[in-house]
Design an enzyme around this catalytic site. Sequence first.
Site, short mmCIF file in Angstrom:
data_model
loop_
_atom_site.label_atom_id
_atom_site.label_comp_id
_atom_site.label_asym_id
_atom_site.label_seq_id
_atom_site.Cartn_x
_atom_site.Cartn_y
_atom_site.Cartn_z
N LYS A 208 0.85 -1.20 0.00
CA LYS A 208 0.00 0.00 0.00
C LYS A 208 0.88 1.25 0.00
O LYS A 208 0.67 2.16 -0.78
CB LYS A 208 -0.91 -0.04 1.22
CG LYS A 208 -1.88 1.09 1.30
CD LYS A 208 -2.83 0.89 2.46
CE LYS A 208 -3.62 2.16 2.71
NZ LYS A 208 -4.49 2.05 3.88
N GLU A 214 10.93 -4.49 3.89
CA GLU A 214 11.06 -5.91 3.53
C GLU A 214 10.58 -6.16 2.11
O GLU A 214 11.21 -6.87 1.33
CB GLU A 214 10.22 -6.78 4.49
CG GLU A 214 10.61 -6.69 5.95
CD GLU A 214 9.91 -5.56 6.70
OE1 GLU A 214 9.52 -4.56 6.06
OE2 GLU A 214 9.78 -5.68 7.93
N GLY A 268 -4.62 -2.23 5.20
CA GLY A 268 -3.91 -3.39 4.67
C GLY A 268 -4.55 -4.72 5.05
O GLY A 268 -4.73 -5.61 4.22
N ARG A 269 -4.94 -4.86 6.31
CA ARG A 269 -5.48 -6.16 6.77
C ARG A 269 -6.90 -6.43 6.28
O ARG A 269 -7.45 -7.48 6.51
CB ARG A 269 -5.38 -6.25 8.29
CG ARG A 269 -5.97 -5.07 9.05
CD ARG A 269 -5.49 -5.06 10.49
NE ARG A 269 -5.96 -3.92 11.26
CZ ARG A 269 -5.36 -2.73 11.31
NH1 ARG A 269 -4.27 -2.51 10.60
NH2 ARG A 269 -5.84 -1.76 12.06
N GLU A 354 -3.91 -6.60 15.23
CA GLU A 354 -3.44 -5.28 14.78
C GLU A 354 -4.58 -4.25 14.93
O GLU A 354 -4.33 -3.08 15.17
CB GLU A 354 -2.96 -5.35 13.31
CG GLU A 354 -2.12 -4.15 12.90
CD GLU A 354 -1.31 -4.40 11.62
OE1 GLU A 354 -0.20 -4.95 11.70
OE2 GLU A 354 -1.79 -4.05 10.54
N HIS A 385 -4.26 -33.15 18.21
CA HIS A 385 -3.07 -33.92 18.59
C HIS A 385 -1.93 -33.02 19.02
O HIS A 385 -0.80 -33.47 19.17
CB HIS A 385 -2.65 -34.82 17.43
CG HIS A 385 -3.69 -35.84 17.10
ND1 HIS A 385 -3.75 -37.07 17.72
CD2 HIS A 385 -4.76 -35.79 16.27
CE1 HIS A 385 -4.79 -37.74 17.25
NE2 HIS A 385 -5.42 -36.98 16.37
N LYS A 505 9.87 -0.76 13.65
CA LYS A 505 10.38 -0.65 12.26
C LYS A 505 11.47 0.41 12.20
O LYS A 505 12.49 0.25 11.55
CB LYS A 505 9.24 -0.23 11.32
CG LYS A 505 8.28 -1.31 10.93
CD LYS A 505 7.45 -0.77 9.77
CE LYS A 505 6.17 -1.52 9.57
NZ LYS A 505 5.30 -0.91 8.58
O1 F6P Z 1 2.96 -4.16 9.83
C1 F6P Z 1 2.29 -2.99 9.63
C2 F6P Z 1 1.72 -2.84 8.26
O2 F6P Z 1 1.51 -1.48 8.04
C3 F6P Z 1 0.41 -3.62 8.05
O3 F6P Z 1 -0.69 -2.98 8.55
C4 F6P Z 1 0.40 -3.75 6.57
O4 F6P Z 1 -0.53 -4.70 6.14
C5 F6P Z 1 1.84 -4.13 6.32
O5 F6P Z 1 2.58 -3.34 7.24
C6 F6P Z 1 2.33 -3.93 4.92
O6 F6P Z 1 2.26 -2.59 4.53
P1 F6P Z 1 2.36 -2.17 3.01
O7 F6P Z 1 1.23 -2.79 2.27
O8 F6P Z 1 2.31 -0.69 3.00
O9 F6P Z 1 3.68 -2.68 2.47
#
Ligand code: F6P
Length: 538
Positions: A208, A214, A268-269, A354, A385, A505
């Site tokens: 987003k 990462e 995002g979620r 979250e 199990h 972060k």
């Molecule tokens: O971990 C925090 C967060 O902002 C989540 O809410 C989100 O889904 C994820 O990082 C990835 O963010 P982006 O889509 O901006 O890379």
Amino acid sequence: MFKNINPSGTVAWHNLRKHFEEMEYVKMQDLFESQVDRVDKMHVSWNDFLFDFSKNKITDKTVELLLDLAREMELSTAIESMFKGDKINVTEGRAVLHTALRDFSGQPILVDGINVVDEISRVRECLKNFSDAFTDGTYKGSTGKAFTDVINIGIGGSDLGPRMVVNALESYRNDIGVHFISNVDDDHIVSLLSKLDPETTLVIVVSKTFTTQETILNAQTVKRWLVEGINSVNCAAHFVAVSSNIEQAEGFGIAKENIFPMWDYVGGRFSLWSAVGLSISLAVGYDHFERLLKGANQMDQHLRTAPLEENIPVIMAMLSIWYNNFYGYQTEALVPYCQFLEKFPAHLQQMIMESNGKNRNREGYPVNYQTGTIIWGEVGVNAQHAFFQLFHQGTKIIPVDFIGFVKPYSTQRENHDVLMSNFFGQTEALLNGKVGAKYQTASSDDRLQPYKEFGGNKPTNTFLIEQLTPENLGSLIAMYEHKVFVQGFIWNIFSFDQFGVEYGKKLACSIQSELERGEINNHDGSTQFLLEYYLSKR
Ligand code: F6P
């Protein structure tokens, strides 16, 4: 916007407190004995869903009082506010409209005076066209070959939702290989890439913000692999982005026509319903993706229109509040009896924790009650199990959601009946337990009896769903999304920001530059010690 009402100061909360004193030691086994119509009253039949909540530590009065709390908090107004596009994500100044992504009614939804429905429909059309061209092979790679594989690069909501749905809809999959890279773990990436052909691999970078460290790092790694593998820098056809930061995505080298937008009114979620779901659409075809959206929309309508007494997400949320805030239970579990829902607990962990892992009320003051359920789980029967021992005989009480399906896709009825016998057997055992002489056999050793007894009285919700179709999956996911919303609203917190993940972060970024320089700054004693150790050994 939402009023700032402390739920623990309401009349309903006070009444629930008093009622809890009557209920604390009540046994569900006795409730079943004394109320013959218990199941009739405590279940909801809706579309392909049967929701049985009778195996909970509640009476009719509990339900009444919990719904009084929802009414006193003015929940129905809050629900409308979300659907209308009010900026209920106050801390980020945004509307919360993942529901608009699956609305096909054509009714306008205005944000800042703009009808967002038009743009959503336009992007759905683009998704359809791209998916169709991709699956029928007319959209080709830069060396003229049709694609065989897709890699989705993203993390958190840009990974968990699509990954879970692609897995869940296994019965609808075409033969495109869909892979996910989320972690910055080179070993995983190298191992995956070694099995793929760059000439026939499409990469979707989902972010987003397009600033998530990462994701960008992983996208760069895969881009290098593509450029080298195709032996050309012209690999534009192999890269697609989904982002609300179009500029940054273009800066990364992704062609403008290959960038699908996201909007700030979708968290995002909650974003798998948007172009973030492109990997789903490629894996199962756009029509099935649309069926998923329509199933979610049906649950949206249910939340919006069903009376509170029959409103599944509302009942789920209020039961969860009952256990969290009155019984003081700390966690909840989720056990889907379906291997394809293996990733569902992980998706819900982000969605729930979250969203509602917040300790400030809607005026910025600390809350004086528990919020944020801890959710965990695994598929049944595997979970039986692994950790069911603690459910049955541990000292902690963990309310569990059991999710099962009436019809499998396979014709192996026998296997499915075994799976479902476990599903039913476990909820029965958790309710009734096994105590006392009537269960002893002549050969049993009396000294072992205490270890073989279990008290039951462990609460469960049962969701019995017709089949794992795209529609039902959509409804199931949306059901939990709305549970989260209702719960966060009643707790008087803001569910749609996630400032809590930002600080760690930032620290990671500054530690990374210290590692690059080979110079560790001033940290606390433990972190300093660990970093120096790492630096000396790496
Ligand atoms: O971990 C925090 C967060 O902002 C989540 O809410 C989100 O889904 C994820 O990082 C990835 O963010 P982006 O889509 O901006 O890379």
